[in-house]
Design a protein around this motif. Structure first.
Motif, PDB file in Angstrom:
ATOM      1  N   VAL A   1       0.850  -1.186   0.000  1.00  0.00           N
ATOM      2  CA  VAL A   1       0.000   0.000   0.000  1.00  0.00           C
ATOM      3  C   VAL A   1       0.888   1.239   0.000  1.00  0.00           C
ATOM      4  O   VAL A   1       1.721   1.418   0.887  1.00  0.00           O
TER       5      VAL A   1
ATOM      6  N   GLY B   1       0.904   5.345   0.165  1.00  0.00           N
ATOM      7  CA  GLY B   1       0.168   6.557   0.461  1.00  0.00           C
ATOM      8  C   GLY B   1       0.823   7.749  -0.215  1.00  0.00           C
ATOM      9  O   GLY B   1       2.033   7.932  -0.114  1.00  0.00           O
TER      10      GLY B   1
ATOM     11  N   THR C   1     -11.371   8.689   2.616  1.00  0.00           N
ATOM     12  CA  THR C   1     -12.030   9.027   3.884  1.00  0.00           C
ATOM     13  C   THR C   1     -12.564  10.450   3.897  1.00  0.00           C
ATOM     14  O   THR C   1     -13.084  10.905   4.915  1.00  0.00           O
TER      15      THR C   1
ATOM     16  N   VAL D   1     -10.484   2.497   6.469  1.00  0.00           N
ATOM     17  CA  VAL D   1      -9.093   2.160   6.767  1.00  0.00           C
ATOM     18  C   VAL D   1      -8.941   0.660   6.999  1.00  0.00           C
ATOM     19  O   VAL D   1      -8.010   0.017   6.495  1.00  0.00           O
ATOM     20  N   SER D   2      -9.872   0.084   7.760  1.00  0.00           N
ATOM     21  CA  SER D   2      -9.838  -1.359   8.015  1.00  0.00           C
ATOM     22  C   SER D   2      -9.966  -2.136   6.714  1.00  0.00           C
ATOM     23  O   SER D   2      -9.288  -3.151   6.501  1.00  0.00           O
TER      24      SER D   2
ATOM     25  N   ILE E   1      -9.040  -1.146   3.651  1.00  0.00           N
ATOM     26  CA  ILE E   1      -7.805  -1.025   2.879  1.00  0.00           C
ATOM     27  C   ILE E   1      -6.789  -2.073   3.326  1.00  0.00           C
ATOM     28  O   ILE E   1      -6.095  -2.679   2.508  1.00  0.00           O
ATOM     29  N   GLN E   2      -6.729  -2.294   4.627  1.00  0.00           N
ATOM     30  CA  GLN E   2      -5.727  -3.197   5.173  1.00  0.00           C
ATOM     31  C   GLN E   2      -5.999  -4.661   4.877  1.00  0.00           C
ATOM     32  O   GLN E   2      -5.127  -5.504   5.058  1.00  0.00           O
TER      33      GLN E   2
ATOM     34  N   MET F   1      -2.878   8.697   9.683  1.00  0.00           N
ATOM     35  CA  MET F   1      -3.541   7.580   9.019  1.00  0.00           C
ATOM     36  C   MET F   1      -2.578   6.915   8.046  1.00  0.00           C
ATOM     37  O   MET F   1      -2.528   5.679   7.943  1.00  0.00           O
TER      38      MET F   1
ATOM     39  N   GLY G   1      -0.319   4.596   9.794  1.00  0.00           N
ATOM     40  CA  GLY G   1      -0.975   3.384  10.265  1.00  0.00           C
ATOM     41  C   GLY G   1      -1.382   2.420   9.171  1.00  0.00           C
ATOM     42  O   GLY G   1      -1.503   1.226   9.415  1.00  0.00           O
ATOM     43  N   VAL G   2      -1.591   2.931   7.942  1.00  0.00           N
ATOM     44  CA  VAL G   2      -2.156   2.111   6.872  1.00  0.00           C
ATOM     45  C   VAL G   2      -1.134   1.705   5.820  1.00  0.00           C
ATOM     46  O   VAL G   2      -1.192   0.607   5.267  1.00  0.00           O
ATOM     47  N   CYS G   3      -0.176   2.590   5.524  1.00  0.00           N
ATOM     48  CA  CYS G   3       0.644   2.449   4.322  1.00  0.00           C
ATOM     49  C   CYS G   3       1.977   1.763   4.593  1.00  0.00           C
ATOM     50  O   CYS G   3       2.613   1.986   5.619  1.00  0.00           O
TER      51      CYS G   3
END
Length: 266
Positions: free
Chosen positions: A35, A37, A171, A183-184, A186-187, A202, A205-207
């Motif tokens: 992922v 970002g 978002t 977000v959940s 995407i993961q 974010m 936490g995600v990327c």
């Protein structure tokens, strides 16, 4: 759906051949299933870059390859089988139900006026189940909440069975709960994903990686934990940024303030 490598080499874009570039030469490579970002202030070139990635605009220079194939060497239908996009703007549904919207994602897999078949229904059922959309299947798209509509649009993109998924500010305009749901989601997708975000915390936490843009110029590319320093973030966003670590999880977290003014005051 099988994730593919995304290679972007020296892409730039300008509205005309003689105009100054809005996006200057930008390069990065994303391994399958990671992922990325894309972050930066307003006007940094994030949306321009994304439009190049989903083949809405042809780059002035450079190329975009998915699984080793230049997307402009493919037909529009072939590109749509490899790349799907979920944009900020959602077109009018014209009275379509949530399931009918998702079914539109199967269009690149049809030729001519061929009708949908059992294989299409199986894909639609699978992606709607993954996004918990079956209870909304017969609801008019226009009656859904912002978060529900966003899930439907992601389901439509997944129905294309792409290898790369582009998400433009997914978002934006969502409340906290719906942001967390996106977000959940995407993961858990397992695709190669490029997502533009305003929220740096974010992104951390995600990327897996981040690309930082400022005034159309890339400022850095790499894992957010190492790339996003106080100095880089402060300079890019023209704020005073301080990176802390949360006591319980140890996760990085930025706090921001406006730079202190210097010089005479009134």
């Amino acid at each position: 759906m099988k994730a593919a490598e995304l290679e972007v080499a020296g892409v730039s874009w300008a509205p005309t051949k003689s105009a100054e570039s809005v996006l200057h030469p930008t390069s990065f490579r994303i391994a399958p299933g990671r992922v990325l970002g894309v972050v930066g202030p307003n006007g940094a070139g994030k949306s321009t870059l994304l439009r190049l990635l989903y083949r809405f605009q042809r780059p002035k220079t450079g190329h975009v390859r998915v699984g080793g194939q230049d997307i402009w060497a493919l037909s529009a239908r072939g590109a749509a089988r490899r790349i799907a996009a979920v944009l900020q703007e959602q077109a009018s549904a014209f009275g379509l139900t949530a399931r009918e919207i998702v079914r539109l994602g199967r269009t690149p897999h049809h030729s001519g006026f061929a009708a949908s078949g059992a294989g299409d229904d199986a894909v639609i059922d699978r992606v709607m189940g993954a996004l918990s959309l079956h209870p909304l299947a017969d609801r008019d798209f226009g009656t859904l909440s912002g978060g529900e509509r966003q899930r439907v649009m992601v389901a439509r993109a997944l129905a294309q069975e792409p290898q790369v998924l582009i998400l433009d500010e997914p978002t934006n305009h969502l409340d906290v709960r719906n942001q967390l749901e996106v977000v959940s989601l995407i993961q858990t997708l397992g695709l190669t994903i490029v997502v533009s975000l305003h929220d740096l915390n974010m992104a951390i936490g995600v990327c897996d990686d981040v690309l930082v843009l400022k005034d159309g110029h890339p400022q850095g590319f790499g894992p957010p934990q190492t790339l996003l320093s106080d100095g880089l973030v402060s300079d890019t966003f023209r704020v005073d940024a301080r990176r802390d670590h949360l006591a319980r999880s140890g996760a990085a977290h930025f706090s921001f303030s406006l730079p202190k003014k210097t010089g005479p005051t009134l």
